[in-house]
Design a protein around this motif. Structure first.
Motif, PDB file in Angstrom:
ATOM      1  N   HIS A  39      -4.112   5.140  -7.045  1.00  0.00           N
ATOM      2  CA  HIS A  39      -5.052   5.095  -6.252  1.00  0.00           C
ATOM      3  C   HIS A  39      -5.596   3.869  -5.634  1.00  0.00           C
ATOM      4  O   HIS A  39      -6.149   2.896  -6.675  1.00  0.00           O
ATOM      5  CB  HIS A  39      -6.127   5.938  -7.116  1.00  0.00           C
ATOM      6  N   ILE A  40      -5.572   3.500  -4.509  1.00  0.00           N
ATOM      7  CA  ILE A  40      -5.671   2.242  -4.127  1.00  0.00           C
ATOM      8  C   ILE A  40      -7.276   1.922  -4.096  1.00  0.00           C
ATOM      9  O   ILE A  40      -8.056   2.681  -3.626  1.00  0.00           O
ATOM     10  CB  ILE A  40      -5.322   1.931  -2.673  1.00  0.00           C
ATOM     11  N   ARG A  64       0.811  -1.182  -0.088  1.00  0.00           N
ATOM     12  CA  ARG A  64       0.073  -0.186   0.024  1.00  0.00           C
ATOM     13  C   ARG A  64       1.070   1.353  -0.118  1.00  0.00           C
ATOM     14  O   ARG A  64       0.542   2.230  -0.560  1.00  0.00           O
ATOM     15  CB  ARG A  64      -0.824  -0.116   1.103  1.00  0.00           C
ATOM     16  N   MET A  65       2.028   1.325   0.546  1.00  0.00           N
ATOM     17  CA  MET A  65       2.737   2.369   0.767  1.00  0.00           C
ATOM     18  C   MET A  65       3.538   2.634  -0.508  1.00  0.00           C
ATOM     19  O   MET A  65       3.622   3.657  -1.219  1.00  0.00           O
ATOM     20  CB  MET A  65       3.906   2.013   1.975  1.00  0.00           C
ATOM     21  N   SER A  66       3.948   1.324  -1.070  1.00  0.00           N
ATOM     22  CA  SER A  66       4.353   1.564  -2.481  1.00  0.00           C
ATOM     23  C   SER A  66       3.534   2.019  -3.641  1.00  0.00           C
ATOM     24  O   SER A  66       3.914   2.895  -4.247  1.00  0.00           O
ATOM     25  CB  SER A  66       5.122   0.241  -2.843  1.00  0.00           C
ATOM     26  N   ALA A  67       2.386   1.669  -3.428  1.00  0.00           N
ATOM     27  CA  ALA A  67       1.325   2.298  -4.362  1.00  0.00           C
ATOM     28  C   ALA A  67       1.144   3.767  -4.290  1.00  0.00           C
ATOM     29  O   ALA A  67       1.311   4.515  -5.097  1.00  0.00           O
ATOM     30  CB  ALA A  67       0.053   1.568  -4.191  1.00  0.00           C
ATOM     31  N   GLN A  68       1.108   4.237  -2.980  1.00  0.00           N
ATOM     32  CA  GLN A  68       1.220   5.511  -2.572  1.00  0.00           C
ATOM     33  C   GLN A  68       1.965   6.430  -3.322  1.00  0.00           C
ATOM     34  O   GLN A  68       2.245   7.478  -3.835  1.00  0.00           O
ATOM     35  CB  GLN A  68       0.696   5.763  -1.063  1.00  0.00           C
ATOM     36  N   ALA A  69       3.305   5.537  -2.999  1.00  0.00           N
ATOM     37  CA  ALA A  69       4.459   6.562  -3.426  1.00  0.00           C
ATOM     38  C   ALA A  69       4.409   6.568  -4.856  1.00  0.00           C
ATOM     39  O   ALA A  69       5.152   7.764  -5.616  1.00  0.00           O
ATOM     40  CB  ALA A  69       5.767   5.640  -2.990  1.00  0.00           C
ATOM     41  N   GLY A  85       1.987   7.320  -6.648  1.00  0.00           N
ATOM     42  CA  GLY A  85       0.943   8.128  -7.159  1.00  0.00           C
ATOM     43  C   GLY A  85      -0.351   7.478  -7.581  1.00  0.00           C
ATOM     44  O   GLY A  85      -1.181   7.817  -8.089  1.00  0.00           O
ATOM     45  N   LEU A 124      -5.613  -1.266  -8.013  1.00  0.00           N
ATOM     46  CA  LEU A 124      -5.413   0.034  -8.102  1.00  0.00           C
ATOM     47  C   LEU A 124      -6.307   0.433  -9.152  1.00  0.00           C
ATOM     48  O   LEU A 124      -6.863  -0.520 -10.314  1.00  0.00           O
ATOM     49  CB  LEU A 124      -3.947   0.459  -8.833  1.00  0.00           C
ATOM     50  N   ALA A 145       0.892   7.241 -13.160  1.00  0.00           N
ATOM     51  CA  ALA A 145       1.394   6.434 -11.962  1.00  0.00           C
ATOM     52  C   ALA A 145       2.972   6.256 -12.618  1.00  0.00           C
ATOM     53  O   ALA A 145       3.053   6.220 -13.429  1.00  0.00           O
ATOM     54  CB  ALA A 145       0.714   5.136 -11.671  1.00  0.00           C
TER      55      ALA A 145
END
Length: 114
Positions: free
Chosen positions: A33-34, A24-29, A31, A54, A80
Motif C-alpha cells: 500500500h503506497i 510504484r508498479m513494483s509496489a502494487q505487484a 500487494g 509503503l 506483501a
C-alpha cells in the motif's frame, strides 16, 4: 531484499518519472500500500535517487547510469510479497546481472545474541 542490478542500459536509469512509475508498479505487484513517494534526479543523463513509502515499509533506489548500475532496497512486512516487486524491476530494467541478498529482521525479544 537488497538488490544490486548491473549491466542496465544507461537510458533506463536517468528519468525520475520513469523510475518512480516503475517502483510504484513494483509496489502494487507486491500487494503493498503506497503512502507517498519522492524522487530526485541529478541532472540530464545523470542518476536518480528515490523512495516509495509503503504502509509495509519502503522501496528505495539509487541509480548510476554511467556505471549501468542500480541499487534497490525492498523492505516489506506483513502479507506483501517483495519477490514480486523485484520481478517487476528486473523485467523492466533488464539487468545483465542481479545480486540479491535477503536480510531477515526480527523483534528485539526474538533476536539471537552472538
Amino acid at each position: 531484499m537488497l538488490a544490486d542490478l548491473s549491466g542496465i542500459a544507461p537510458d533506463q536509469l536517468t528519468s525520475c518519472a520513469r523510475i518512480e512509475a516503475l517502483l510504484r508498479m513494483s509496489a502494487q505487484a507486491a500487494g503493498a500500500h503506497i503512502l507517498h513517494s519522492h524522487f530526485h534526479g541529478f541532472g540530464p543523463g545523470l542518476g536518480v535517487t528515490g523512495v516509495v513509502l509503503l504502509a509495509e515499509s519502503h522501496i528505495s533506489i539509487h541509480t548510476w547510469p554511467e556505471q549501468q548500475f542500480a541499487a534497490v532496497d525492498i523492505f516489506m512486512c506483513g502479507a506483501a510479497a517483495p519477490q514480486r516487486a523485484l520481478d517487476v524491476l528486473r523485467t523492466a530494467l533488464a539487468p545483465a546481472h542481479c545480486r540479491v541478498r535477503t536480510v531477515q529482521r526480527c523483534a528485539v525479544d526474538e533476536a539471537i545474541t552472538e
